[in-house]
Scaffold this active site. Structure first.
Site, short mmCIF file in Angstrom:
data_model
loop_
_atom_site.label_atom_id
_atom_site.label_comp_id
_atom_site.label_asym_id
_atom_site.label_seq_id
_atom_site.Cartn_x
_atom_site.Cartn_y
_atom_site.Cartn_z
N GLU B 429 0.87 -1.19 0.00
CA GLU B 429 0.00 0.00 0.00
C GLU B 429 0.90 1.23 0.00
O GLU B 429 0.98 1.97 0.97
CB GLU B 429 -0.98 0.00 1.17
CG GLU B 429 -0.36 -0.27 2.54
CD GLU B 429 -1.33 0.12 3.66
OE1 GLU B 429 -2.21 0.97 3.45
OE2 GLU B 429 -1.17 -0.42 4.77
N GLU B 438 4.18 8.56 -4.07
CA GLU B 438 5.00 8.13 -2.93
C GLU B 438 5.98 7.04 -3.36
O GLU B 438 6.47 6.26 -2.54
CB GLU B 438 4.11 7.75 -1.74
CG GLU B 438 3.39 8.98 -1.18
CD GLU B 438 2.51 8.70 0.03
OE1 GLU B 438 2.57 7.60 0.58
OE2 GLU B 438 1.75 9.61 0.42
#
Lengths: 633, 633
Positions: B429, B438
């Site tokens: 995740e 990210e």
């Protein structure tokens, strides 16, 4: 080398094949050329970064740096980015390869400290190229320039099969790229002269751009009777127009007649370059001032120095016009007094006029007054009022040596003086580049109390004028004017005095603010002003970067002085235009409307301008409340 | 007071005649109102600065300040600029008088420290008004707001005879004024509700503007059977839409039925305000975050703290979807293995799967994996890889207490780990608000070496999305984000995570960048990306201030999570949108084209985005070479 138009002829040669760079540089230098344009990588040395025969090919992609001295690389070589590099290609592999190869060549050009590199544009799809060049410009140090090469006009002239014919506006290709690069100051232009000549509107538009070179393909030359290369009349005239920008030339392509050699092109272009009318006095005076920003004088706050007085006193036009105006005013006075009773109308007696020179400086207007009086054989009492104590010394000396009793020197600020009598004529030269910007209205308002009823002010009226312009150069000059510890917007909210050079003024000037003396309105009439000016943009898209300001003054009746270009008083050099910048360049579509608002505002201690464009879109108010620039009262 | 939509109902009353301000304030407070709008000068007290009967009239032009306490002035009184003040009048005397009177009233409002003043617009000629207000905003200190009052739509509703019917777009009037004032953050809007209802497109557009109040003239109310004022259904619905922006209300005009009193309007509006569905969990979660800028997390560079883990673990949707995806992936594995030979395909044996959780945090995905395995009664070996040593402590504790031998906790960076065996499924995740921001692609690329051939990555694919938006609020938030000692452009070149609130998103999102795992391309395939997106602008002019970014991920097959508004996973709160600002707002004409270019670029140590608008005009490249913002690898 001849010194014509302020700059000697400088020309490079653009080689496609360079089997031996050492030999090429030597032969180019012998033929007279100043620099050599050469591919950064060998034309055969196309790199393939994904797959293909070149993927794992070892060896060099470019000539080794030891071939030339550091001095030669950094002064004589312009590196050409490979023409097969197309980062905006529709083909993904080409894009990927191009990006890698471009970064490799940029890196090598930086390693060699080349003074400039050239990148050729083939159409309006330049986003990825712009992104890479912008990164390069923002990270590379030094002074290396990136020259974008585009054709002067986009007519297909034989070897232009690669060009994107859908977007036939090379200016637009350039504008997209440099706008994405935020008008980086190290971006320049190489314009390729085409067989077809651009229209005047197209040429004009390039004048706002940072042109570095005009590139002449040998294919556009004709051969004269003796077998030497020459240009058509049209190409010559166009070249001469561009040479005024003090740009360099490049000869590209093979010699049409190998027996003549590349030197024949050099000599011909040098001949065209030198074959221009010699500079007149005005052009000599302004030489070196082109696009150089000067903070406007603040003569009320600061005292001018002796040299500044000396320069301005040399103006061959201004004082002649003043003398003419004073002569006519005195003449009118004599004639009207003949028709009136003695002492009529509160004026001084016939044949006796009181003239006050407000802001006499080192005396040029006093001299003009005395000359006018002498021509008319009329008796004058002249008061020379000057606030600068240093200039007063000169005035007192002149009085002692030349002028005698007819001149009284008064060392004071004209706004505070208590005169012993009233004047028939007051003469002043308080005008700035924008007319009222050195506070002539405020000073003369203060002085009106010592003018006789029916008396004359010279000047009697003045108006400012504004034209929109485009100038990548000036936009960068203003941006560079940023001072440490001060807000970065300050320079964009300051009107600068500047001799406009690399500038495209694209609409005729419109009148902005007017002032008359004596002020015919009521006593409370303010010197604050507001106007909204509407211009029509030219028939081609352009970029608005600021407004050029001028003035025109009626000294007396039909005696005028003007800095408005089409009516500029010939040879008068005392005033350069003023320039009101904009924070961001504004893209202006062809034949659209430009609305700009100008204010002249004041407080008890200062005067300032505010300005704002509202069409084609809104720029934000510049200099609100005089936050960046004011003129002290 | 009820706490609905995160803000209690707040309402003011707008008096035209205020014979006694003390009495007016007291009665308004008794009727429930929070503030009073009152003329700054007495309506009869028109000033004449040039000539006319009022020129030399002595006495006060406004109520004396001692009438109310400082506390009352600064919290309960909104000052109204006199409606006869028209600085942009075509009549010069009116302009002159208006300018003087406006400055006088502004000065008095400042003296009284009023929290806000209102200025009514009657048309699009606002240049001189804008200039005065801009000067005021730039020089006055404190928090006083200037509220510009315009009608919601420009249909003449009886008492609008003054309105400029040539320019029937009140948004345009406002846009001209605030653009000239460079989007000053203390400029707000009061929208006057009109009898005619604006179209949805018109309402939507206001949502990008800094609306402070909705003003309800008593004339638009109807009377219900009991004689009380009510709004039409359409007006109610519209008011509810605006109330979501947490704005205040104003009741203006005379009571239609004096026996009911102004309190009846207050109560009715409060009823409309409160009569909205209660907040769901998601709305409760986001309350207070509206338009609050957050620097994006850098989980690779920084370790998250315990509280951040705790908040995100509470997401009621995300881990359920992950569990579902893991369940389906395990099921597929079991089913396909039944059809293959033992040990076939290099995978682990039937009924025995190796699942690696990359970035296990405090264990939610490990738990989801174990739950899925338990449901299928299949045997699992789970590796929980986590680089944050603080989170590893929690994992080890969970292993000791709950998980036992089936889970192996590995404290390392997934890009460096040497696994003892290969995984059948890797679960991660690592997605940010913009999907790849990210560095999920880089991390998973590094981890692919320990995935079995034919193995599964959850998520298997993710894409980012972008929509253009207009938000005066966010433009100001970004501008205010400027840090001392850093370049002022930095915040304009940084994507912020933000819950979009006072924002008008005016085109549907388009897909931007996509990434798949396992990466099907060759090993050299880069995670750099480039795209040019083209949007159609809405049917009304607007102002583009930035782009909202979302993502959508396919976890496995048809199990997805999404933050794209129209397909947002209901109740999922782990991601707010991301926002890419623009250095300058861009004016966009109705039904025109918007072109924007986005890059994802990388170097050995970092990843960043660059972006640039090229239509309707060119914005300059944002964040070239990651100069303002990068994500560290």
């Amino acid at each position: 080398m001849a010194d014509n138009q302020g700059r000697r002829f400088s020309c490079g040669i653009d080689f496609f094949h360079v089997p031996d760079l050492r030999v090429a540089v030597t032969s180019a230098t012998e033929a007279g050329f100043d620099f050599v344009c050469t591919p950064i990588s060998h034309p055969r040395c196309k790199r393939e970064f994904i797959e293909g025969p070149a993927r794992n090919r070892g060896g060099l992609f470019a000539v080794p740096d030891a071939l030339l001295s550091g001095q030669e690389w950094s002064s004589s070589i312009v590196g050409k980015i490979s023409p097969w590099i197309l980062p905006d290609s529709v083909d993904e592999a080409t894009r990927y390869n191009s990006e890698k190869a471009l970064n490799q060549e940029l890196s090598y050009a930086s390693h060699l400290s080349l003074p400039a590199i050239t990148v050729q544009l083939n159409g309006g799809s330049v986003a990825r190229l712009a992104s890479i060049l912008n990164s390069y410009l923002n990270t590379s140090l030094g002074h290396q320039q990136v020259w974008i090469q585009v054709p002067l006009c986009a007519t297909n002239n034989g070897n232009d099969a690669v060009r994107d014919t859908a977007l036939e506006d090379p200016w637009g290709w350039w504008n997209t790229l440099r706008s994405m690069c935020s008008f980086h100051k190290r971006l320049g232009l190489v314009l390729e002269v085409t067989q077809a000549l651009p229209t005047d509107v197209e040429i004009d538009r390039w004048f706002g751009e940072p042109i570095k070179c005009l590139s002449f393909p040998t294919s556009i030359f004709r051969t004269n009777k003796k077998g030497y290369p020459v240009l058509s009349r049209g190409h010559q005239e166009m070249a001469k127009r561009f040479f005024k920008l003090r740009i360099q030339s490049i000869v590209s392509g093979n010699c049409q007649d190998p027996t003549k050699g590349s030197n024949s092109y050099f000599q011909y272009l040098e001949h065209v370059h030198e074959n221009q009318p010699p500079l007149d006095d005005y052009q000599k005076f302004v030489r070196g001032y082109g696009d150089y920003l000067q903070w406007p004088l603040q003569p009320l706050m600061d005292n001018l120095d002796s040299q500044t007085y000396e320069v301005f006193e040399k103006d061959p036009v201004k004082y002649a016009r003043y003398e003419e105006a004073i002569y006519l005013a005195l003449l009118d006075r004599i004639e009207s007094n003949h028709n009136e009773t003695y002492y009529g109308n509160g004026n001084n007696s016939i044949g006796f006029s009181v003239v006050m020179v407000l802001g006499a400086g080192r005396g040029p207007l006093v001299k003009a007054t005395l000359r006018a009086g002498y021509s008319l054989q009329t008796k004058l009492t002249v008061y020379a009022i000057e606030k600068n104590p240093n200039a007063v010394i000169t005035l007192q000396n002149l009085k002692a040596v030349e002028w005698g009793d007819q001149v009284t020197v008064v060392s004071t600020d004209m706004r505070e003086w208590e005169p012993p009598c009233k004047a028939d004529i007051i003469v002043s030269e308080l005008l700035g580049s924008f007319g009222d910007n050195e506070l002539s209205p405020e000073c003369l308002d203060g002085a009106m109390k010592y003018l006789n009823e029916g008396g004359i002010s010279i000047p009697s009226k003045y108006s400012s004028y504004l034209s929109p312009f485009s100038s990548s150069k000036l936009y960068n000059e203003v941006r560079d004017c940023r001072e440490k510890d001060r807000h970065p917007l300050i320079s964009f909210e300051t009107p600068f005095v500047v001799h406009l050079h690399n500038v495209h003024i694209f609409s005729d000037p419109l009148e902005c603010f007017s002032f008359s003396h004596p002020n015919s309105g009521s006593g409370s009439r303010s010197n604050d002003r507001y106007i909204c000016l509407t211009y029509q943009s030219p028939s081609k898209d352009t970029v608005l970067t600021g407004f050029a300001g001028y003035f025109e003054a009626i000294l007396y009746k039909n005696v005028t002085i003007s800095t408005v270009p089409e009516r500029h008083s010939e040879g008068m050099f005392s005033w350069f235009p003023i320039m009101f910048p904009l924070r961001e360049p504004i893209y202006v579509k062809a034949e659209s409307r430009i609305d700009v608002h100008f204010w002249r505002k004041s407080s008890a201690s200062k005067v300032w301008y505010e300005w704002c464009v509202t069409n084609p879109y809104i720029s934000g108010l510049h200099n609100p409340n005089g936050r960046s620039y004011t003129i002290g009262l």
